[in-house]
Design a protein around this motif. Structure first.
Motif, PDB file in Angstrom:
ATOM      1  N   LYS A   1       0.835  -1.203   0.000  1.00  0.00           N
ATOM      2  CA  LYS A   1       0.000   0.000   0.000  1.00  0.00           C
ATOM      3  C   LYS A   1       0.866   1.248   0.000  1.00  0.00           C
ATOM      4  O   LYS A   1       2.091   1.188   0.119  1.00  0.00           O
ATOM      5  N   GLY A   2       0.214   2.396  -0.148  1.00  0.00           N
ATOM      6  CA  GLY A   2       0.894   3.678  -0.031  1.00  0.00           C
ATOM      7  C   GLY A   2       2.031   3.861  -1.016  1.00  0.00           C
ATOM      8  O   GLY A   2       1.933   3.537  -2.198  1.00  0.00           O
ATOM      9  N   PHE A   3       3.141   4.391  -0.511  1.00  0.00           N
ATOM     10  CA  PHE A   3       4.276   4.745  -1.356  1.00  0.00           C
ATOM     11  C   PHE A   3       4.892   3.509  -2.015  1.00  0.00           C
ATOM     12  O   PHE A   3       5.275   3.541  -3.183  1.00  0.00           O
TER      13      PHE A   3
ATOM     14  N   ALA B   1      13.809  11.043   1.383  1.00  0.00           N
ATOM     15  CA  ALA B   1      12.673  11.437   2.213  1.00  0.00           C
ATOM     16  C   ALA B   1      11.542  11.895   1.295  1.00  0.00           C
ATOM     17  O   ALA B   1      11.680  12.920   0.615  1.00  0.00           O
ATOM     18  N   PRO B   2      10.444  11.153   1.229  1.00  0.00           N
ATOM     19  CA  PRO B   2       9.418  11.425   0.215  1.00  0.00           C
ATOM     20  C   PRO B   2       8.512  12.609   0.511  1.00  0.00           C
ATOM     21  O   PRO B   2       7.665  12.950  -0.315  1.00  0.00           O
TER      22      PRO B   2
ATOM     23  N   GLU C   1       3.326  11.997  -6.937  1.00  0.00           N
ATOM     24  CA  GLU C   1       4.218  13.159  -7.049  1.00  0.00           C
ATOM     25  C   GLU C   1       5.608  12.835  -6.522  1.00  0.00           C
ATOM     26  O   GLU C   1       6.623  13.156  -7.145  1.00  0.00           O
ATOM     27  N   SER C   2       5.649  12.218  -5.359  1.00  0.00           N
ATOM     28  CA  SER C   2       6.928  11.921  -4.743  1.00  0.00           C
ATOM     29  C   SER C   2       7.657  10.794  -5.475  1.00  0.00           C
ATOM     30  O   SER C   2       8.882  10.841  -5.663  1.00  0.00           O
ATOM     31  N   CYS C   3       6.901   9.802  -5.882  1.00  0.00           N
ATOM     32  CA  CYS C   3       7.478   8.691  -6.637  1.00  0.00           C
ATOM     33  C   CYS C   3       8.151   9.195  -7.910  1.00  0.00           C
ATOM     34  O   CYS C   3       9.241   8.745  -8.279  1.00  0.00           O
TER      35      CYS C   3
ATOM     36  N   PHE D   1      12.308  15.315  -0.855  1.00  0.00           N
ATOM     37  CA  PHE D   1      11.446  15.729  -1.972  1.00  0.00           C
ATOM     38  C   PHE D   1      11.609  17.206  -2.272  1.00  0.00           C
ATOM     39  O   PHE D   1      11.683  17.613  -3.438  1.00  0.00           O
ATOM     40  N   TYR D   2      11.705  18.020  -1.229  1.00  0.00           N
ATOM     41  CA  TYR D   2      11.757  19.475  -1.420  1.00  0.00           C
ATOM     42  C   TYR D   2      13.153  19.977  -1.790  1.00  0.00           C
ATOM     43  O   TYR D   2      13.332  21.156  -2.076  1.00  0.00           O
TER      44      TYR D   2
END
Length: 276
Positions: free
Chosen positions: A29-31, A212-213, A251-253, A273-274
């Motif tokens: 699930k999730g990321f 870090a996502p 987005e993060s993936c 991510f940022y």
């Protein structure tokens, strides 16, 4: 879906992971699930996925989804391993499954993604954790298993010419910054970051990344804004959610896969991510 997220990575320049063995923990699930679906589109026929999680039903659902994609129809092999990585026998069983998957596979790349993790009890502060068994159980699942699994996988895929090996640690801002009432999570993430920095120093031929996502709109985020003992932290997560500040897994993936495909990061580094 892929063209929306990878317009400048996949397609015109043909970048992909080649024929690979890709191992993702916490894939149900999730990321982790999002990573599996997107990476499948970046693998050449004959590649192997080893998907690991505690939920067998969700893993099998994901396996069926992957089989229906163009990657699945082109010969992607998917193996599901239902395992609790906090248990020694289960970690060994995952390694054995990987060994069997690799036995007759001539690959260009190994991609090991450590996504499995848990928050721990965030409804309490550090001074309440007097139970050694509770702390050890958390660290076994979130830290020790990552080291043992990595070591086992690297034994299976020893260094050879032409084989690219990459290990990704799904990290967090909590590896760098203390969050009140998140003592287990912050400790685990910091330990894993250092673990993989050491691996990068010891094994310069292996590409290592801690990513870090960002704050993702997942079940873990729901737990963060409802169960955190620290009132300020709980409020900040609630405001982030109500004001649309959470990121989608897609987005993060997208950012992570672009970094991996470009392959220009310093091995062992922590990227957020940022930062990208």
């Amino acid at each position: 879906m892929q063209d929306e997220y990878f317009p400048d990575v996949v397609g015109s320049d043909g970048m992909d992971f080649g024929k690979a063995v890709c191992i993702i923990t916490g894939a149900s699930k999730g990321f982790g699930r999002c990573l599996a679906k997107e990476i499948a589109l970046l693998l050449k026929p004959g590649s192997v996925f080893v998907l690991v999680a505690r939920s067998g039903d969700k893993l099998r659902d994901l396996q069926a989804e992957l089989a229906a994609t163009r990657a699945g129809k082109a010969g992607l092999i998917t193996r599901c391993v239902v395992a609790d990585l906090g248990v020694k026998d289960d970690v060994e069983r995952v390694i054995q499954e990987i060994r069997e998957a690799a036995s007759d596979t001539d690959i260009d790349q190994l991609l090991l993604i450590h996504n499995a993790g848990s928050l721990g009890d965030i409804s309490r502060y550090a001074k309440s954790f007097t139970d050694l068994h509770e702390v050890n159980a958390y660290l076994s699942f979130n830290v020790s298993s990552a080291l043992s699994l990595t070591a086992g996988v690297l034994e299976v895929f020893s260094r050879r010419q032409g084989l690219r090996r990459c290990v990704v640690n799904v990290s967090s801002l909590c590896a760098l910054k203390p969050f009140p009432s998140w003592v287990l999570y912050c400790t685990g993430k910091a330990a894993r970051d250092m673990m993989f920095r050491v691996l990068a120093e010891e094994e310069p031929n292996i590409r290592v990344l801690s990513y870090a996502p960002g704050p993702l709109d997942t079940d873990m985020q729901v737990e963060a804004r409802t169960s955190s003992a620290d009132a300020g932290l709980k409020k900040s997560f609630s405001v982030m959610h109500s004001q649309g500040g959470l990121l989608t897994c897609e987005e993060s993936c997208s950012k992570l896969l672009k970094v991996l495909l470009k392959d220009e990061y310093p091995s062992g580094t922590h990227l957020d991510f940022y930062d990208l």
